[in-house]
Design a protein around this motif. Structure first.
Motif, PDB file in Angstrom:
ATOM      1  N   GLY A 260       1.691  -7.392 -19.373  1.00 15.75           N
ATOM      2  CA  GLY A 260       2.636  -8.048 -18.477  1.00 15.75           C
ATOM      3  C   GLY A 260       3.454  -7.058 -17.673  1.00 15.75           C
ATOM      4  O   GLY A 260       3.649  -7.228 -16.454  1.00 15.75           O
ATOM      5  N   PHE A 261       3.941  -5.987 -18.311  1.00 16.59           N
ATOM      6  CA  PHE A 261       4.718  -4.974 -17.601  1.00 16.59           C
ATOM      7  C   PHE A 261       3.862  -4.244 -16.575  1.00 16.59           C
ATOM      8  O   PHE A 261       4.292  -3.993 -15.440  1.00 16.59           O
ATOM      9  CB  PHE A 261       5.315  -3.971 -18.599  1.00 16.59           C
ATOM     10  N   LYS A 262       2.653  -3.893 -16.971  1.00  8.92           N
ATOM     11  CA  LYS A 262       1.766  -3.190 -16.042  1.00  8.92           C
ATOM     12  C   LYS A 262       1.347  -4.088 -14.884  1.00  8.92           C
ATOM     13  O   LYS A 262       1.228  -3.634 -13.742  1.00  8.92           O
ATOM     14  CB  LYS A 262       0.535  -2.684 -16.795  1.00  8.92           C
ATOM     15  N   PHE A 263       1.121  -5.371 -15.180  1.00  7.44           N
ATOM     16  CA  PHE A 263       0.724  -6.304 -14.125  1.00  7.44           C
ATOM     17  C   PHE A 263       1.839  -6.460 -13.089  1.00  7.44           C
ATOM     18  O   PHE A 263       1.563  -6.627 -11.895  1.00  7.44           O
ATOM     19  CB  PHE A 263       0.384  -7.660 -14.734  1.00  7.44           C
ATOM     20  N   ALA A 264       3.094  -6.408 -13.533  1.00  3.54           N
ATOM     21  CA  ALA A 264       4.211  -6.525 -12.603  1.00  3.54           C
ATOM     22  C   ALA A 264       4.198  -5.381 -11.593  1.00  3.54           C
ATOM     23  O   ALA A 264       4.409  -5.589 -10.387  1.00  3.54           O
ATOM     24  CB  ALA A 264       5.534  -6.550 -13.371  1.00  3.54           C
ATOM     25  N   VAL A 265       3.915  -4.173 -12.074  1.00  6.95           N
ATOM     26  CA  VAL A 265       3.863  -3.014 -11.174  1.00  6.95           C
ATOM     27  C   VAL A 265       2.681  -3.124 -10.214  1.00  6.95           C
ATOM     28  O   VAL A 265       2.808  -2.928  -8.999  1.00  6.95           O
ATOM     29  CB  VAL A 265       3.767  -1.712 -11.992  1.00  6.95           C
ATOM     30  N   VAL A 266       1.520  -3.450 -10.754  1.00  5.02           N
ATOM     31  CA  VAL A 266       0.316  -3.580  -9.924  1.00  5.02           C
ATOM     32  C   VAL A 266       0.492  -4.686  -8.893  1.00  5.02           C
ATOM     33  O   VAL A 266       0.126  -4.525  -7.717  1.00  5.02           O
ATOM     34  CB  VAL A 266      -0.911  -3.860 -10.811  1.00  5.02           C
ATOM     35  N   GLY A 267       1.067  -5.809  -9.319  1.00  2.00           N
ATOM     36  CA  GLY A 267       1.261  -6.926  -8.395  1.00  2.00           C
ATOM     37  C   GLY A 267       2.196  -6.587  -7.258  1.00  2.00           C
ATOM     38  O   GLY A 267       1.949  -6.954  -6.099  1.00  2.00           O
ATOM     39  N   VAL A 268       3.273  -5.876  -7.563  1.00  2.62           N
ATOM     40  CA  VAL A 268       4.232  -5.488  -6.516  1.00  2.62           C
ATOM     41  C   VAL A 268       3.579  -4.533  -5.518  1.00  2.62           C
ATOM     42  O   VAL A 268       3.734  -4.682  -4.299  1.00  2.62           O
ATOM     43  CB  VAL A 268       5.479  -4.854  -7.142  1.00  2.62           C
ATOM     44  N   LEU A 269       2.856  -3.554  -6.009  1.00  7.42           N
ATOM     45  CA  LEU A 269       2.184  -2.603  -5.123  1.00  7.42           C
ATOM     46  C   LEU A 269       1.183  -3.310  -4.209  1.00  7.42           C
ATOM     47  O   LEU A 269       1.121  -3.040  -3.003  1.00  7.42           O
ATOM     48  CB  LEU A 269       1.475  -1.529  -5.941  1.00  7.42           C
ATOM     49  N   CYS A 270       0.395  -4.212  -4.778  1.00 12.25           N
ATOM     50  CA  CYS A 270      -0.585  -4.954  -3.979  1.00 12.25           C
ATOM     51  C   CYS A 270       0.106  -5.817  -2.934  1.00 12.25           C
ATOM     52  O   CYS A 270      -0.320  -5.878  -1.778  1.00 12.25           O
ATOM     53  CB  CYS A 270      -1.451  -5.813  -4.895  1.00 12.25           C
ATOM     54  N   ALA A 271       1.204  -6.470  -3.329  1.00 12.11           N
ATOM     55  CA  ALA A 271       1.925  -7.338  -2.407  1.00 12.11           C
ATOM     56  C   ALA A 271       2.541  -6.546  -1.254  1.00 12.11           C
ATOM     57  O   ALA A 271       2.505  -6.984  -0.097  1.00 12.11           O
ATOM     58  CB  ALA A 271       3.015  -8.102  -3.161  1.00 12.11           C
ATOM     59  N   VAL A 272       3.090  -5.374  -1.565  1.00 13.36           N
ATOM     60  CA  VAL A 272       3.700  -4.543  -0.524  1.00 13.36           C
ATOM     61  C   VAL A 272       2.649  -4.076   0.483  1.00 13.36           C
ATOM     62  O   VAL A 272       2.856  -4.156   1.710  1.00 13.36           O
ATOM     63  CB  VAL A 272       4.422  -3.340  -1.159  1.00 13.36           C
ATOM     64  N   LEU A 273       1.516  -3.590  -0.005  1.00 15.71           N
ATOM     65  CA  LEU A 273       0.457  -3.128   0.889  1.00 15.71           C
ATOM     66  C   LEU A 273      -0.092  -4.268   1.740  1.00 15.71           C
ATOM     67  O   LEU A 273      -0.333  -4.113   2.943  1.00 15.71           O
ATOM     68  CB  LEU A 273      -0.676  -2.500   0.072  1.00 15.71           C
ATOM     69  N   LEU A 274      -0.280  -5.420   1.117  1.00 12.86           N
ATOM     70  CA  LEU A 274      -0.818  -6.566   1.839  1.00 12.86           C
ATOM     71  C   LEU A 274       0.157  -7.046   2.902  1.00 12.86           C
ATOM     72  O   LEU A 274      -0.232  -7.321   4.044  1.00 12.86           O
ATOM     73  CB  LEU A 274      -1.121  -7.689   0.852  1.00 12.86           C
ATOM     74  N   ALA A 275       1.435  -7.132   2.550  1.00 15.13           N
ATOM     75  CA  ALA A 275       2.446  -7.567   3.508  1.00 15.13           C
ATOM     76  C   ALA A 275       2.578  -6.573   4.661  1.00 15.13           C
ATOM     77  O   ALA A 275       2.716  -6.966   5.828  1.00 15.13           O
ATOM     78  CB  ALA A 275       3.791  -7.740   2.804  1.00 15.13           C
TER      79      ALA A 275
ATOM     80  N   GLY B 145      -7.097  -3.002  -4.312  1.00 13.62           N
ATOM     81  CA  GLY B 145      -5.891  -3.548  -4.925  1.00 13.62           C
ATOM     82  C   GLY B 145      -6.044  -5.017  -5.262  1.00 13.62           C
ATOM     83  O   GLY B 145      -5.540  -5.481  -6.302  1.00 13.62           O
ATOM     84  N   ALA B 146      -6.737  -5.754  -4.399  1.00  7.94           N
ATOM     85  CA  ALA B 146      -6.968  -7.173  -4.672  1.00  7.94           C
ATOM     86  C   ALA B 146      -7.820  -7.359  -5.924  1.00  7.94           C
ATOM     87  O   ALA B 146      -7.522  -8.205  -6.778  1.00  7.94           O
ATOM     88  CB  ALA B 146      -7.635  -7.829  -3.462  1.00  7.94           C
ATOM     89  N   VAL B 147      -8.867  -6.559  -6.044  1.00 10.55           N
ATOM     90  CA  VAL B 147      -9.748  -6.663  -7.214  1.00 10.55           C
ATOM     91  C   VAL B 147      -8.994  -6.304  -8.486  1.00 10.55           C
ATOM     92  O   VAL B 147      -9.102  -6.993  -9.513  1.00 10.55           O
ATOM     93  CB  VAL B 147     -10.979  -5.753  -7.030  1.00 10.55           C
TER      94      VAL B 147
ATOM     95  N   LEU C 165      -4.024 -16.685  -2.855  1.00 16.25           N
ATOM     96  CA  LEU C 165      -2.969 -16.087  -2.040  1.00 16.25           C
ATOM     97  C   LEU C 165      -3.359 -14.700  -1.537  1.00 16.25           C
ATOM     98  O   LEU C 165      -3.185 -14.376  -0.355  1.00 16.25           O
ATOM     99  CB  LEU C 165      -1.672 -16.016  -2.849  1.00 16.25           C
ATOM    100  N   ILE C 166      -3.893 -13.874  -2.439  1.00 14.56           N
ATOM    101  CA  ILE C 166      -4.258 -12.513  -2.047  1.00 14.56           C
ATOM    102  C   ILE C 166      -5.395 -12.529  -1.024  1.00 14.56           C
ATOM    103  O   ILE C 166      -5.340 -11.845   0.006  1.00 14.56           O
ATOM    104  CB  ILE C 166      -4.661 -11.693  -3.286  1.00 14.56           C
ATOM    105  N   CYS C 167      -6.416 -13.316  -1.295  1.00 15.90           N
ATOM    106  CA  CYS C 167      -7.572 -13.366  -0.395  1.00 15.90           C
ATOM    107  C   CYS C 167      -7.219 -14.004   0.942  1.00 15.90           C
ATOM    108  O   CYS C 167      -7.785 -13.635   1.978  1.00 15.90           O
ATOM    109  CB  CYS C 167      -8.723 -14.119  -1.057  1.00 15.90           C
ATOM    110  N   SER C 168      -6.276 -14.935   0.944  1.00 17.53           N
ATOM    111  CA  SER C 168      -5.829 -15.525   2.206  1.00 17.53           C
ATOM    112  C   SER C 168      -5.130 -14.484   3.073  1.00 17.53           C
ATOM    113  O   SER C 168      -5.280 -14.465   4.303  1.00 17.53           O
ATOM    114  CB  SER C 168      -4.885 -16.700   1.934  1.00 17.53           C
TER     115      SER C 168
END
Length: 259
Positions: free
Chosen positions: A48-63, A194-196, A223-226
């Motif tokens: 869960g902690f690691k997923f939070a970091v990975v998710g934030v990084l992916c979201a920032v790059l995607l945005a 990052g999406a994968v 959401l990510i693929c969209s």
């Protein structure tokens, strides 16, 4: 990624959104068959902690990528409107010149706009520049620069026309630059990678309800693929189903012909 952009939007959506989302949801059921709930649920706290970091990084790059391509798409629409406005102003200014100079400029401007709509726009869909339109612009320049002002009034008109011609040329150059993609290849690798990774991280969790976990993974994948689909659809402003149309230039051309 221009190949995906050139596809119909529904086909790009199928390849980038629908299929990956369905596969991600199906993987939850396959993994649950191979690994018991007790084994997966033991990963929840650490993952869960690691997923939070990975998710934030992916979201920032995607945005970041979405914002960049959207700003460029909007700027391109503005450049097309600027080019159309400068053409109309140039045409009106030519009314202040005595024949044959004024009518000659009218013909040159009309020929340029017709070439932009009929020849250059289809070429830009392929990421190319039309040499014929460049020649019509050169002809317009030659016609304007050949003017010999007879009085102060015509000198002022010529100065204003050169200003508008410069604006038109800069807008066209910006439009042509926008025909190529703005997202570098390395960023595409990072975005898809990052999406994968982000979607794949959900496979390490274990929820009591496998259907609920599959649904949550599907929503995340959707959401990510969209977001990736948005980037692909508008990265090339003149290619694909979502594109910058020559409507503003067509309207100016119709107005000039009507006048």
């Amino acid at each position: 990624m221009i190949v995906l952009t050139q596809m119909p939007l529904w086909l790009s959506g199928l390849l980038l959104v629908v299929i990956p989302t369905v596969l991600a949801m199906a993987m939850i059921f396959l993994i649950r068959r191979a690994a018991p709930l007790e084994l997966l649920s033991g990963n929840n706290e650490v993952a869960g902690f690691k997923f939070a970091v990975v998710g934030v990084l992916c979201a920032v790059l995607l945005a970041f990528a979405v914002i960049v391509v959207w700003e460029r798409f909007s700027e391109t629409e503005g450049q097309v409107a600027t080019e159309a406005g400068a053409s109309a102003t140039l045409y009106r200014l030519a009314d202040g010149l005595a024949p044959p100079a004024g009518p000659a400029i009218h013909i040159a401007i009309t020929g340029y706009l017709e070439s932009v709509v009929g020849e250059e726009w289809p070429a830009m869909e392929r990421g190319e520049e039309n040499a014929g339109t460049t020649r019509t612009l050169d002809s317009l320049y030659a016609t304007v620069l050949a003017l010999q002002p007879a009085n102060d009034r015509e000198s002022a008109v010529l100065e204003a026309m050169l200003t508008q011609l410069n604006i038109l040329t800069e807008a066209r150059r910006a439009r042509l630059v926008a025909t190529v993609g703005i997202v570098p290849g390395v960023l595409w690798v990072v975005l898809f990678g990052g999406a994968v990774v982000t979607i794949g991280f959900t496979f390490f969790f274990g929820a009591r309800s496998v259907r609920a976990q599959s649904l949550m993974t599907g929503i995340l994948a959707l959401l990510i693929c969209s977001g990736l689909l948005v980037i692909v659809a508008i990265e090339y402003p003149f290619t694909g189903d979502v594109y910058v149309s020559p409507e503003s230039i067509v309207k100016v051309l119709d107005d000039l012909k009507g006048s």
